[in-house]
Design a protein around this motif. Structure first.
Motif, short mmCIF file in Angstrom:
data_model
loop_
_atom_site.label_atom_id
_atom_site.label_comp_id
_atom_site.label_asym_id
_atom_site.label_seq_id
_atom_site.Cartn_x
_atom_site.Cartn_y
_atom_site.Cartn_z
N ASP A 28 0.94 -1.13 -0.08
CA ASP A 28 0.13 -0.03 -0.17
C ASP A 28 0.78 1.36 0.09
O ASP A 28 0.55 2.19 -0.52
CB ASP A 28 -0.94 0.04 1.36
CG ASP A 28 -1.98 -1.27 1.22
OD1 ASP A 28 -2.21 -1.58 0.19
OD2 ASP A 28 -2.55 -1.27 2.10
N CYS A 29 1.79 1.28 0.80
CA CYS A 29 2.82 2.52 0.80
C CYS A 29 3.61 2.75 -0.41
O CYS A 29 3.63 3.69 -0.82
CB CYS A 29 3.84 1.91 1.97
SG CYS A 29 5.00 3.23 2.14
N ALA A 30 4.00 1.88 -1.32
CA ALA A 30 4.60 1.84 -2.39
C ALA A 30 3.67 1.81 -3.65
O ALA A 30 3.90 2.11 -4.76
CB ALA A 30 5.45 0.70 -2.81
N GLY A 31 2.13 1.70 -3.50
CA GLY A 31 1.29 2.04 -4.58
C GLY A 31 1.10 0.72 -5.44
O GLY A 31 0.67 0.80 -6.50
N GLN A 69 21.43 -1.08 8.30
CA GLN A 69 20.42 -0.15 8.68
C GLN A 69 20.66 1.35 8.05
O GLN A 69 21.58 1.58 7.93
CB GLN A 69 20.24 0.30 10.35
CG GLN A 69 19.76 -1.10 11.08
CD GLN A 69 19.76 -0.63 12.63
OE1 GLN A 69 20.15 0.03 13.06
NE2 GLN A 69 19.31 -1.91 13.26
N GLY A 70 19.42 1.79 7.48
CA GLY A 70 19.79 3.09 6.94
C GLY A 70 18.62 3.41 6.16
O GLY A 70 17.47 3.01 6.34
N LEU A 71 18.69 4.70 5.25
CA LEU A 71 17.51 4.96 4.35
C LEU A 71 17.82 4.46 3.02
O LEU A 71 18.87 4.37 2.53
CB LEU A 71 17.81 6.65 4.33
CG LEU A 71 17.40 7.56 5.53
CD1 LEU A 71 17.38 8.68 5.46
CD2 LEU A 71 16.11 7.00 6.02
N LEU A 72 16.56 4.01 2.69
CA LEU A 72 16.53 3.43 1.10
C LEU A 72 15.70 4.71 0.45
O LEU A 72 14.54 4.90 0.68
CB LEU A 72 15.96 2.11 1.18
CG LEU A 72 16.55 0.75 1.49
CD1 LEU A 72 15.78 -0.29 1.33
CD2 LEU A 72 17.95 0.94 0.93
N HIS A 73 16.12 5.23 -0.60
CA HIS A 73 15.44 5.93 -1.66
C HIS A 73 14.75 5.27 -2.87
O HIS A 73 15.70 4.74 -3.60
CB HIS A 73 16.54 7.21 -1.92
CG HIS A 73 16.96 7.91 -0.77
ND1 HIS A 73 16.31 9.14 -0.35
CD2 HIS A 73 17.76 7.39 0.19
CE1 HIS A 73 16.91 9.53 0.60
NE2 HIS A 73 18.01 8.76 1.08
N LEU A 82 9.75 7.71 -2.25
CA LEU A 82 9.41 6.78 -1.16
C LEU A 82 10.85 6.64 -0.55
O LEU A 82 11.87 6.18 -1.07
CB LEU A 82 8.97 5.64 -1.85
CG LEU A 82 8.98 4.46 -0.64
CD1 LEU A 82 7.59 4.97 0.24
CD2 LEU A 82 8.44 3.30 -1.34
N ILE A 83 10.66 7.25 0.91
CA ILE A 83 11.94 7.15 1.54
C ILE A 83 11.72 6.09 3.01
O ILE A 83 10.63 6.38 3.67
CB ILE A 83 12.66 8.51 1.93
CG1 ILE A 83 13.01 9.32 0.79
CG2 ILE A 83 13.68 8.38 2.93
CD1 ILE A 83 13.16 10.65 1.03
N LEU A 84 12.45 5.19 2.76
CA LEU A 84 12.08 4.09 4.01
C LEU A 84 13.36 4.12 5.00
O LEU A 84 14.54 4.09 4.53
CB LEU A 84 11.99 2.76 3.21
CG LEU A 84 10.71 2.57 2.42
CD1 LEU A 84 10.67 1.19 1.83
CD2 LEU A 84 9.53 2.88 3.28
N THR A 109 9.35 9.49 4.32
CA THR A 109 9.08 10.32 3.20
C THR A 109 8.79 11.57 4.05
O THR A 109 9.35 12.95 3.67
CB THR A 109 8.19 10.19 2.20
OG1 THR A 109 8.64 8.45 1.70
CG2 THR A 109 8.12 10.74 0.93
N SER A 110 7.41 11.79 4.61
CA SER A 110 7.17 12.94 5.02
C SER A 110 8.11 13.94 6.03
O SER A 110 8.40 14.88 6.18
CB SER A 110 5.78 12.74 5.88
OG SER A 110 4.56 12.35 5.21
#
Length: 143
Positions: A28-31, A69-73, A82-84, A109-110
């Motif tokens: 859902d988050c990714a559409g 661990q980190g951010l995936l763009h 979409l930033i996770l 993302t927000s």
């Protein structure tokens, strides 16, 4: 996955980084639907905006049996950023090879949009990359 996948952004990928299972909240988050995500390369959705060498470093950590661990763009299906914030956990078989990866993620993302808005306020003219609309709003507000 069970109960966790009903409420969390969870993904399981094989050793080639192909999605085997994705939780409904992650889809859902990714559409996408969960069926659409199954069989896709993780990088095609969840790291689409990352440099090749950054992806290679993450894969090397996982292949060595170390969590990352980190951010995936990445990009949502509609093309929006979409930033996770992720924890990637390798599953290592008895023979020592990296068999699967479990991803536990939070959509930030927000939060990143707000962080970049702050950067734009503090440093007018800063290139915000993923969120150029923030540049326009800040530039208009400061004019």
């Amino acid at each position: 996955l069970g109960a966790l996948s009903e409420h969390a952004l969870v993904l399981v990928a094989d050793c080639t980084h192909t999605i085997l299972v994705a939780s409904q909240p992650l889809a859902d988050c990714a559409g996408y639907s969960t069926a659409e995500l199954q069989g896709k390369a993780c990088t095609a959705v969840f790291a689409a905006d990352m440099e090749t060498d950054a992806i290679a470093r993450v894969r090397a950590e996982l292949d060595a049996g170390r969590a990352w661990q980190g951010l995936l763009h990445g990009r949502r299906r509609d093309g929006a950023p979409l930033i996770l914030q992720c924890s990637l956990l390798p599953i290592i078989e008895d023979d020592g090879h990296h068999a699967r990866t479990v991803m536990l993620a939070t959509d930030v993302t927000s939060r990143e949009r707000l962080r970049q808005a702050y950067v734009a306020l503090v440093n007018p003219g800063t290139d915000l990359g993923l969120f150029p609309d923030i540049c326009r709003v800040v530039a208009t507000a400061l004019a």
